[in-house]
Design a protein around this motif. Structure first.
Motif, PDB file in Angstrom:
ATOM      1  N   SER A 207       0.817  -1.223   0.000  1.00 29.37           N
ATOM      2  CA  SER A 207       0.000   0.000   0.000  1.00 29.37           C
ATOM      3  C   SER A 207       0.849   1.272   0.000  1.00 29.37           C
ATOM      4  O   SER A 207       0.327   2.369  -0.181  1.00 29.37           O
ATOM      5  CB  SER A 207      -0.960   0.003   1.192  1.00 29.37           C
ATOM      6  N   ASN A 222      -3.511  -9.229 -12.675  1.00 30.29           N
ATOM      7  CA  ASN A 222      -4.235  -7.965 -12.516  1.00 30.29           C
ATOM      8  C   ASN A 222      -3.226  -6.898 -12.104  1.00 30.29           C
ATOM      9  O   ASN A 222      -2.100  -7.214 -11.716  1.00 30.29           O
ATOM     10  CB  ASN A 222      -5.298  -8.115 -11.414  1.00 30.29           C
ATOM     11  N   THR A 232      -8.013   3.150   1.157  1.00 31.46           N
ATOM     12  CA  THR A 232      -8.848   2.552   0.100  1.00 31.46           C
ATOM     13  C   THR A 232      -7.987   1.719  -0.848  1.00 31.46           C
ATOM     14  O   THR A 232      -8.415   0.675  -1.333  1.00 31.46           O
ATOM     15  CB  THR A 232      -9.636   3.625  -0.696  1.00 31.46           C
ATOM     16  N   GLN A 235      -7.408  -1.530   0.791  1.00 33.62           N
ATOM     17  CA  GLN A 235      -8.612  -2.359   0.690  1.00 33.62           C
ATOM     18  C   GLN A 235      -8.721  -3.003  -0.691  1.00 33.62           C
ATOM     19  O   GLN A 235      -9.069  -4.172  -0.821  1.00 33.62           O
ATOM     20  CB  GLN A 235      -9.856  -1.503   0.979  1.00 33.62           C
ATOM     21  N   ARG A 236      -8.363  -2.231  -1.729  1.00 26.78           N
ATOM     22  CA  ARG A 236      -8.414  -2.779  -3.093  1.00 26.78           C
ATOM     23  C   ARG A 236      -7.359  -3.868  -3.280  1.00 26.78           C
ATOM     24  O   ARG A 236      -7.590  -4.848  -3.995  1.00 26.78           O
ATOM     25  CB  ARG A 236      -8.232  -1.654  -4.114  1.00 26.78           C
ATOM     26  N   LEU A 238      -6.341  -5.899  -0.887  1.00 23.82           N
ATOM     27  CA  LEU A 238      -6.920  -7.070  -0.212  1.00 23.82           C
ATOM     28  C   LEU A 238      -7.976  -7.748  -1.088  1.00 23.82           C
ATOM     29  O   LEU A 238      -8.047  -8.978  -1.144  1.00 23.82           O
ATOM     30  CB  LEU A 238      -7.566  -6.658   1.122  1.00 23.82           C
ATOM     31  N   ASN A 239      -8.766  -6.935  -1.785  1.00 19.66           N
ATOM     32  CA  ASN A 239      -9.811  -7.502  -2.653  1.00 19.66           C
ATOM     33  C   ASN A 239      -9.208  -8.361  -3.761  1.00 19.66           C
ATOM     34  O   ASN A 239      -9.694  -9.457  -4.044  1.00 19.66           O
ATOM     35  CB  ASN A 239     -10.648  -6.373  -3.286  1.00 19.66           C
ATOM     36  N   VAL A 240      -8.133  -7.862  -4.376  1.00 19.82           N
ATOM     37  CA  VAL A 240      -7.496  -8.644  -5.451  1.00 19.82           C
ATOM     38  C   VAL A 240      -6.837  -9.896  -4.873  1.00 19.82           C
ATOM     39  O   VAL A 240      -6.927 -10.977  -5.455  1.00 19.82           O
ATOM     40  CB  VAL A 240      -6.472  -7.796  -6.242  1.00 19.82           C
ATOM     41  N   SER A 242      -7.781 -11.593  -2.349  1.00 23.08           N
ATOM     42  CA  SER A 242      -8.804 -12.608  -2.027  1.00 23.08           C
ATOM     43  C   SER A 242      -9.266 -13.329  -3.302  1.00 23.08           C
ATOM     44  O   SER A 242      -9.572 -14.512  -3.268  1.00 23.08           O
ATOM     45  CB  SER A 242      -9.985 -11.981  -1.291  1.00 23.08           C
ATOM     46  N   LEU A 243      -9.260 -12.627  -4.435  1.00 24.01           N
ATOM     47  CA  LEU A 243      -9.572 -13.278  -5.719  1.00 24.01           C
ATOM     48  C   LEU A 243      -8.456 -14.232  -6.129  1.00 24.01           C
ATOM     49  O   LEU A 243      -8.699 -15.289  -6.699  1.00 24.01           O
ATOM     50  CB  LEU A 243      -9.738 -12.227  -6.822  1.00 24.01           C
ATOM     51  N   VAL A 249      -5.482 -13.849   3.562  1.00 29.05           N
ATOM     52  CA  VAL A 249      -6.163 -12.561   3.446  1.00 29.05           C
ATOM     53  C   VAL A 249      -7.310 -12.394   4.428  1.00 29.05           C
ATOM     54  O   VAL A 249      -7.520 -11.323   4.962  1.00 29.05           O
ATOM     55  CB  VAL A 249      -6.670 -12.353   1.991  1.00 29.05           C
ATOM     56  N   THR A 253      -8.649  -8.358   6.663  1.00 26.38           N
ATOM     57  CA  THR A 253      -9.639  -7.434   6.114  1.00 26.38           C
ATOM     58  C   THR A 253     -10.074  -6.341   7.087  1.00 26.38           C
ATOM     59  O   THR A 253     -10.535  -5.301   6.677  1.00 26.38           O
ATOM     60  CB  THR A 253     -10.879  -8.188   5.604  1.00 26.38           C
TER      61      THR A 253
END
Length: 258
Positions: A207, A222, A232, A235-236, A238-240, A242-243, A249, A253
């Motif tokens: 980050s 990605n 933010t 957070q983004r 972490l979102n990637v 988790s995918l 992960v 969160t």
């Protein structure tokens, strides 16, 4: 022109079972960018860093560093190229135990047979910038992990490389020292316009960057760019992740950034 270009880079390790560590990976890094490379274990992050650092060569495809294609260079040219164009920061610091902090920092210039006045001038600037006064004459076993990593960063910067390659630079540090080291890398990136490519598994470390590139099974997965707010961006990331999968992960969160 980008300072680093990878064009369809593939790396295959031959053995009893052939292993394709990277598969047709392409991306570019602009001068002055601070980029993190993330992915699950075995995704090809270390292989990628080894190829960019010229320690290893691609099986196919092309890597162009500052307009030069290193894997066409002779052994001697490659040694010069690595010493002058690249700075390295490792997880385990890689400091020489018999040398003082000062001697470790100027080592790249010593190997390059630079005159003493150049060493003194460059060292003075880094000691000021990185706050190394209090432990400059100590040996690596007499200083903390955070101080050791600051020493390693100073050593990576002293020959003014075009690209700094950092392999899990906070992997052996506690959260306070990690933040200090990441703040330092951010400061160097902004003030010196240094290009930094950092491999990390830590979303907090990522980050701090401008951009995060995600790879999976040796392929591009990605990438995301930093916006105004680090929370933010975190957070983004972490979102990637988790995918991507990779396990750790779920318990991150709810973290708020320090």
């Amino acid at each position: 022109m980008p300072i680093l270009q990878l064009k369809d880079v593939t790396k295959v390790y031959e053995g009893k079972v052939t292993h394709r560590a990277l598969n047709q990976l392409s991306f570019e890094v602009e001068k002055g960018q601070f980029i993190a490379v993330m992915g699950p274990s075995g995704s090809g992050k270390t292989t990628l860093l080894n190829l960019i650092s010229t320690i290893d060569q691609p099986t196919s495809g092309e890597i162009i560093l500052n307009g030069i294609t290193p894997h066409f260079l002779s052994k001697t040219e490659l040694a010069y190229f690595r010493r002058r164009q690249l700075g390295f920061v490792f997880q385990d610091f890689n400091l020489l135990p018999t040398l003082t902090v000062e001697e470790n920092i100027v080592l790249p210039l010593t190997l390059d047979q630079q005159p003493v006045h150049v060493m003194e001038e460059r060292l003075k600037g880094l000691v000021e910038k990185l706050g190394l006064h209090s432990f400059l004459y100590k040996r690596p076993n007499e200083i903390s992990g955070g101080q050791a990593q600051r020493t390693a960063i100073a050593r990576a910067l002293i020959h003014e490389p075009n690209i700094i390659l950092a392999d899990e630079p906070t992997g052996n540090l506690d959260s306070n020292n990690s933040k200090e080291v990441l703040d330092l890398l951010s400061k160097i990136n902004k003030e010196r316009h240094s290009t930094i490519v950092m491999v990390t598994h830590d979303p907090i470390a990522a980050s701090f960057c401008d951009r995060v590139l995600f790879i999976k099974d040796g392929e591009y997965f990605n990438e995301i760019y930093r916006d105004d707010r680090r929370q933010t961006f975190f957070q983004r990331i972490l979102n990637v992740l988790s995918l991507l999968g990779g396990g750790q992960v779920g318990d991150l969160t709810s973290i708020r950034l320090p």
